[in-house]
Design an enzyme around this catalytic site. Structure first.
Site, short mmCIF file in Angstrom:
data_model
loop_
_atom_site.label_atom_id
_atom_site.label_comp_id
_atom_site.label_asym_id
_atom_site.label_seq_id
_atom_site.Cartn_x
_atom_site.Cartn_y
_atom_site.Cartn_z
N ARG A 242 45.87 -68.68 44.10
CA ARG A 242 47.30 -68.88 43.92
C ARG A 242 47.63 -68.78 42.43
O ARG A 242 46.88 -69.30 41.59
CB ARG A 242 47.75 -70.25 44.44
CG ARG A 242 47.89 -70.34 45.95
CD ARG A 242 49.05 -69.50 46.50
NE ARG A 242 49.18 -69.60 47.94
CZ ARG A 242 48.61 -68.79 48.83
NH1 ARG A 242 47.86 -67.78 48.41
NH2 ARG A 242 48.81 -68.96 50.11
N GLU A 271 55.99 -65.41 42.48
CA GLU A 271 56.03 -64.18 43.29
C GLU A 271 57.39 -64.00 43.95
O GLU A 271 57.97 -64.98 44.40
CB GLU A 271 54.95 -64.24 44.38
CG GLU A 271 53.57 -64.20 43.79
CD GLU A 271 52.46 -64.27 44.85
OE1 GLU A 271 52.74 -64.08 46.04
OE2 GLU A 271 51.33 -64.52 44.46
N HIS A 289 49.60 -59.33 45.87
CA HIS A 289 49.18 -60.30 46.90
C HIS A 289 48.66 -59.58 48.17
O HIS A 289 49.26 -59.67 49.24
CB HIS A 289 50.34 -61.26 47.26
CG HIS A 289 49.86 -62.53 47.89
ND1 HIS A 289 50.45 -63.76 47.66
CD2 HIS A 289 48.83 -62.79 48.75
CE1 HIS A 289 49.82 -64.70 48.35
NE2 HIS A 289 48.83 -64.14 49.02
C1 8YV Z 1 48.45 -64.45 53.28
C2 8YV Z 1 47.26 -65.93 51.62
O1 8YV Z 1 48.74 -63.14 53.45
O2 8YV Z 1 46.54 -66.88 53.67
C3 8YV Z 1 46.86 -67.05 52.51
O3 8YV Z 1 46.84 -68.19 52.01
O4 8YV Z 1 47.35 -66.08 50.48
C4 8YV Z 1 47.57 -64.57 52.09
O5 8YV Z 1 46.38 -63.87 52.20
C5 8YV Z 1 49.74 -65.22 53.18
O6 8YV Z 1 49.57 -66.50 52.72
C6 8YV Z 1 50.41 -65.25 54.51
O7 8YV Z 1 51.29 -66.34 54.66
#
Ligand code: 8YV
Length: 328
Positions: A242, A271, A289
């Site tokens: 993150r 983001e 992302h």
């Molecule tokens: C997802 C991600 O695409 O799963 C996660 O925490 O960071 C990503 O890979 C995204 O969060 C989908 O809500």
């Protein structure tokens, strides 16, 4: 629960196979336009039993407090749940689930792609090759840094951190990690990994850093300006976790000044906004992302969402429940 099908609100467009199955199983409302929902739009649309949000929905305490009382489950599409106030959800009697395990390998692959691209100047090279301005090979042309034999420091040795370590071993890197808890001795032995109890000690000795911990109140700006400046100037930093874990403005300054050799980033503090100071740097490889963005991964995530909803509405404990205390 009545014999009627439970109603489900899905906030973003999901893979078609998942949407079809969700429609078969539940009284499902989809978002065919895929427009992100504002907090107001989400609250207005949330007259349902189950909410299926994604990382783009900010489920803060005020938003959760304003949801209709019938919402009983938030089945998040994604593993990270830092966009959901878990304590507020619990206080409101809402169960929260996520999708662990199914995006581990994809995220680890993307981590390696960034870890290789930054020091080998792949994106910079691609830009030059396309520009028509390449004047040909020379012995000192576009030299980067070697990956093989270097020390990789993994911050957060959970599922994804461990999968990154396995891959990095294949590139002859030596594995170091910082984690609250030490991993099992057999895993440590298999990876020939060194555990550093003290993050600062580890950072100062690494050639590469990979961020693989969750974003919580404790890990926000874990990589502060002071810590970034404690890294060796030839070090590279990769973040597929993150954006909030790194002080992004400070990182851009360090990269511009040469206090760090480079970065490979998939996630950002605000983001989809990425600061100009970061975007103009040649020594930062930037992905939008994409960590779990494979067809297989997104289908598997959808499957987990449905398993969580189905078990919950059938009166069982959903397998991927997350609790406020979970560090992930
Ligand atoms: C997802 C991600 O695409 O799963 C996660 O925490 O960071 C990503 O890979 C995204 O969060 C989908 O809500």
């Amino acid at each position: 629960m009545t014999t009627e099908k439970p109603s489900v609100l899905v906030t973003r467009k999901l893979p078609q196979a998942i949407e079809i199955r969700l429609m078969e199983l539940f009284e499902t409302r989809l978002n065919p336009t895929d427009e992100p929902m504002s907090a107001e739009a989400l609250i207005a649309a949330a007259d349902c039993d189950v909410l299926v949000p994604t990382v783009t929905d900010k489920l803060t305490a005020p938003v959760l407090g304003a949801l209709p009382g019938r919402v009983k489950l938030i089945a998040n599409f994604g593993v990270g749940v830092d966009h959901i106030d878990l304590a507020a959800a619990t206080a409101r009697g809402i169960v929260v689930t996520n999708t662990p395990g199914v995006l581990t390998e994809d995220t680890a692959d993307l981590t390696m792609a960034l870890l290789l691209s930054a020091p080998r100047r792949m994106v910079e090279g691609d830009r030059l090759a396309r520009s028509g301005e390449w004047v040909g090979w020379t012995p000192t042309f576009m030299m980067g840094h070697r990956v093989s034999g270097k020390r990789l420091g993994i911050v957060g040795m959970g599922r994804i951190g461990t999968a990154v370590a396995r891959r990095a071993r294949g590139f002859s890197m030596s594995i170091h990690y910082h984690n609250r808890r030490r991993v099992h001795r057999e895993v440590e032995a298999e990876l020939e990994a060194t555990w550093w109890e003290d993050l600062d000690q580890m950072l100062a000795h690494m050639d590469f850093i990979s961020i693989n911990c969750p974003h919580t109140s404790e890990t926000r700006h874990l990589l502060s300006e002071k810590r970034l400046r404690s890294l060796q100037p030839h070090a590279y930093i990769v973040n597929t976790a993150r954006g909030e874990i790194i002080d992004e403005a400070a990182l851009a300054r360090c990269l511009a000044e040469g206090a760090l050799a480079g970065a490979g980033l998939d996630v950002y503090e605000r983001e989809p906004e990425i600061g100009e100071s970061l975007r103009r740097l040649d020594n930062a490889v930037l992905a939008p992302h994409l960590g779990s963005a494979t067809r297989e991964g997104r289908i598997a995530m959808g499957e987990r969402v449905m398993i969580n909803i189905k078990t919950f509405v059938d009166g069982h404990a959903p397998p991927d429940r997350v609790f406020p205390a979970d560090g992930l």
